[in-house]
Design a protein around this motif. Structure first.
Motif, PDB file in Angstrom:
ATOM      1  N   VAL A  23     -29.733   2.139 -62.676  1.00  0.00           N
ATOM      2  CA  VAL A  23     -28.333   1.930 -63.030  1.00  0.00           C
ATOM      3  C   VAL A  23     -28.617   0.648 -63.986  1.00  0.00           C
ATOM      4  O   VAL A  23     -28.054   0.801 -65.124  1.00  0.00           O
ATOM      5  N   LEU A  24     -29.783  -0.150 -63.660  1.00  0.00           N
ATOM      6  CA  LEU A  24     -30.048  -0.964 -64.523  1.00  0.00           C
ATOM      7  C   LEU A  24     -30.571  -0.935 -66.009  1.00  0.00           C
ATOM      8  O   LEU A  24     -30.486  -1.674 -66.982  1.00  0.00           O
ATOM      9  N   LEU A  25     -31.222   0.408 -66.150  1.00  0.00           N
ATOM     10  CA  LEU A  25     -31.662   1.006 -67.200  1.00  0.00           C
ATOM     11  C   LEU A  25     -30.781   1.357 -68.472  1.00  0.00           C
ATOM     12  O   LEU A  25     -31.118   1.274 -69.600  1.00  0.00           O
ATOM     13  N   ASN A  26     -29.593   1.029 -67.987  1.00  0.00           N
ATOM     14  CA  ASN A  26     -28.368   1.318 -69.031  1.00  0.00           C
ATOM     15  C   ASN A  26     -28.071   0.332 -70.084  1.00  0.00           C
ATOM     16  O   ASN A  26     -27.501   0.537 -71.036  1.00  0.00           O
ATOM     17  N   ASP A  27     -28.824  -0.796 -69.736  1.00  0.00           N
ATOM     18  CA  ASP A  27     -28.381  -2.296 -70.685  1.00  0.00           C
ATOM     19  C   ASP A  27     -29.795  -2.653 -70.891  1.00  0.00           C
ATOM     20  O   ASP A  27     -30.573  -2.933 -69.966  1.00  0.00           O
ATOM     21  N   SER A  28     -30.344  -2.957 -72.161  1.00  0.00           N
ATOM     22  CA  SER A  28     -31.698  -3.303 -72.544  1.00  0.00           C
ATOM     23  C   SER A  28     -31.747  -4.930 -72.114  1.00  0.00           C
ATOM     24  O   SER A  28     -32.812  -5.422 -72.186  1.00  0.00           O
ATOM     25  N   LYS A  29     -30.778  -5.735 -71.641  1.00  0.00           N
ATOM     26  CA  LYS A  29     -30.830  -6.728 -71.394  1.00  0.00           C
ATOM     27  C   LYS A  29     -31.375  -6.967 -70.008  1.00  0.00           C
ATOM     28  O   LYS A  29     -31.531  -8.144 -69.408  1.00  0.00           O
ATOM     29  N   ASN A  30     -31.590  -6.102 -69.252  1.00  0.00           N
ATOM     30  CA  ASN A  30     -31.941  -5.729 -67.829  1.00  0.00           C
ATOM     31  C   ASN A  30     -33.332  -5.790 -67.558  1.00  0.00           C
ATOM     32  O   ASN A  30     -33.775  -5.401 -66.590  1.00  0.00           O
ATOM     33  N   VAL A  31     -34.050  -6.111 -68.782  1.00  0.00           N
ATOM     34  CA  VAL A  31     -35.420  -5.855 -68.557  1.00  0.00           C
ATOM     35  C   VAL A  31     -36.171  -6.519 -67.447  1.00  0.00           C
ATOM     36  O   VAL A  31     -36.901  -5.806 -66.802  1.00  0.00           O
ATOM     37  N   ASN A  32     -35.911  -7.774 -67.198  1.00  0.00           N
ATOM     38  CA  ASN A  32     -36.457  -8.434 -66.016  1.00  0.00           C
ATOM     39  C   ASN A  32     -35.959  -7.907 -64.830  1.00  0.00           C
ATOM     40  O   ASN A  32     -36.924  -7.776 -63.867  1.00  0.00           O
ATOM     41  N   GLU A  33     -34.796  -7.549 -64.760  1.00  0.00           N
ATOM     42  CA  GLU A  33     -34.313  -6.841 -63.357  1.00  0.00           C
ATOM     43  C   GLU A  33     -34.911  -5.768 -63.276  1.00  0.00           C
ATOM     44  O   GLU A  33     -35.066  -5.290 -61.957  1.00  0.00           O
ATOM     45  N   LEU A  38     -38.514  -2.194 -60.081  1.00  0.00           N
ATOM     46  CA  LEU A  38     -39.558  -1.370 -59.972  1.00  0.00           C
ATOM     47  C   LEU A  38     -40.762  -1.825 -59.219  1.00  0.00           C
ATOM     48  O   LEU A  38     -41.241  -0.875 -58.540  1.00  0.00           O
ATOM     49  N   LEU A  39     -40.848  -2.902 -59.131  1.00  0.00           N
ATOM     50  CA  LEU A  39     -41.949  -3.657 -58.060  1.00  0.00           C
ATOM     51  C   LEU A  39     -41.429  -3.389 -56.740  1.00  0.00           C
ATOM     52  O   LEU A  39     -42.246  -3.240 -55.921  1.00  0.00           O
ATOM     53  N   GLU A  40     -40.235  -3.825 -56.743  1.00  0.00           N
ATOM     54  CA  GLU A  40     -39.486  -3.524 -55.131  1.00  0.00           C
ATOM     55  C   GLU A  40     -39.921  -2.104 -54.679  1.00  0.00           C
ATOM     56  O   GLU A  40     -40.071  -1.914 -53.599  1.00  0.00           O
ATOM     57  N   THR A  41     -39.306  -1.210 -55.726  1.00  0.00           N
ATOM     58  CA  THR A  41     -39.614   0.326 -55.495  1.00  0.00           C
ATOM     59  C   THR A  41     -40.928   0.484 -55.013  1.00  0.00           C
ATOM     60  O   THR A  41     -41.439   1.104 -53.963  1.00  0.00           O
ATOM     61  N   GLU A  42     -41.960   0.008 -55.708  1.00  0.00           N
ATOM     62  CA  GLU A  42     -43.417   0.493 -55.398  1.00  0.00           C
ATOM     63  C   GLU A  42     -44.033  -0.069 -54.166  1.00  0.00           C
ATOM     64  O   GLU A  42     -44.480   0.498 -53.340  1.00  0.00           O
ATOM     65  N   GLU A  43     -43.339  -1.183 -53.756  1.00  0.00           N
ATOM     66  CA  GLU A  43     -43.681  -1.790 -52.541  1.00  0.00           C
ATOM     67  C   GLU A  43     -43.134  -1.337 -51.565  1.00  0.00           C
ATOM     68  O   GLU A  43     -43.835  -0.969 -50.603  1.00  0.00           O
ATOM     69  N   ALA A  44     -42.040  -0.824 -51.525  1.00  0.00           N
ATOM     70  CA  ALA A  44     -41.053  -0.112 -50.548  1.00  0.00           C
ATOM     71  C   ALA A  44     -41.709   1.188 -50.203  1.00  0.00           C
ATOM     72  O   ALA A  44     -41.788   1.643 -49.294  1.00  0.00           O
ATOM     73  N   PHE A  45     -42.099   1.782 -51.605  1.00  0.00           N
ATOM     74  CA  PHE A  45     -42.606   3.104 -51.260  1.00  0.00           C
ATOM     75  C   PHE A  45     -44.155   3.024 -50.333  1.00  0.00           C
ATOM     76  O   PHE A  45     -44.598   3.610 -49.629  1.00  0.00           O
ATOM     77  N   SER A  46     -44.961   2.078 -50.939  1.00  0.00           N
ATOM     78  CA  SER A  46     -46.241   1.778 -50.264  1.00  0.00           C
ATOM     79  C   SER A  46     -45.952   1.746 -48.675  1.00  0.00           C
ATOM     80  O   SER A  46     -46.573   2.039 -47.768  1.00  0.00           O
ATOM     81  N   ARG A  47     -45.174   0.864 -48.321  1.00  0.00           N
ATOM     82  CA  ARG A  47     -44.541   0.470 -46.784  1.00  0.00           C
ATOM     83  C   ARG A  47     -44.197   1.988 -46.222  1.00  0.00           C
ATOM     84  O   ARG A  47     -44.576   2.151 -45.096  1.00  0.00           O
ATOM     85  N   PHE A  48     -43.428   2.647 -46.996  1.00  0.00           N
ATOM     86  CA  PHE A  48     -42.871   3.947 -46.427  1.00  0.00           C
ATOM     87  C   PHE A  48     -44.315   4.878 -46.296  1.00  0.00           C
ATOM     88  O   PHE A  48     -44.242   5.654 -45.263  1.00  0.00           O
ATOM     89  N   GLU A  49     -45.198   5.001 -47.115  1.00  0.00           N
ATOM     90  CA  GLU A  49     -46.238   5.887 -46.978  1.00  0.00           C
ATOM     91  C   GLU A  49     -47.220   5.448 -45.855  1.00  0.00           C
ATOM     92  O   GLU A  49     -47.689   6.319 -45.303  1.00  0.00           O
TER      93      GLU A  49
END
Length: 87
Positions: A23-33, A38-49
């Motif tokens: 959803v955040l990808l729809n607006d180029s102003k959301n780069v930092n968010e 993405l970092l949160e997702t990678e960390e969450a996936f590592s915990r899941f794995e």
């Protein structure tokens, strides 16, 4: 049972974060968010794995093959789709 619940909780977090990042990808102003998400997702996936492999270590050989395929599927198909959508 606790390992299975932990695994499910971590998977739920990954599945929540991925659409939120898209959803955040729809607006180029959301780069930092998007970067943070993405970092949160990678960390969450590592915990899941980790929880996933801890759980499958308790399964029988027949059950093991199904669980290994599921973690591999999420790693290969879910995270790269978010990253490629950013481009």
């Amino acid at each position: 049972m606790r390992l299975k619940s932990s695994r499910s909780g971590y998977l739920s977090r990954v599945m929540t974060l991925c659409p939120a990042a898209k959803v955040l990808l729809n607006d180029s102003k959301n780069v930092n968010e998007v970067s943070k998400k993405l970092l949160e997702t990678e960390e969450a996936f590592s915990r899941f794995e980790k929880a996933h492999y801890d759980y499958i270590a308790t399964l029988s050989a027949g059950e093991l093959e199904e669980w290994e395929c599921q973690a591999r599927y999420f790693k290969v198909h879910l995270t790269p789709n978010i990253i490629s959508a950013k481009m």
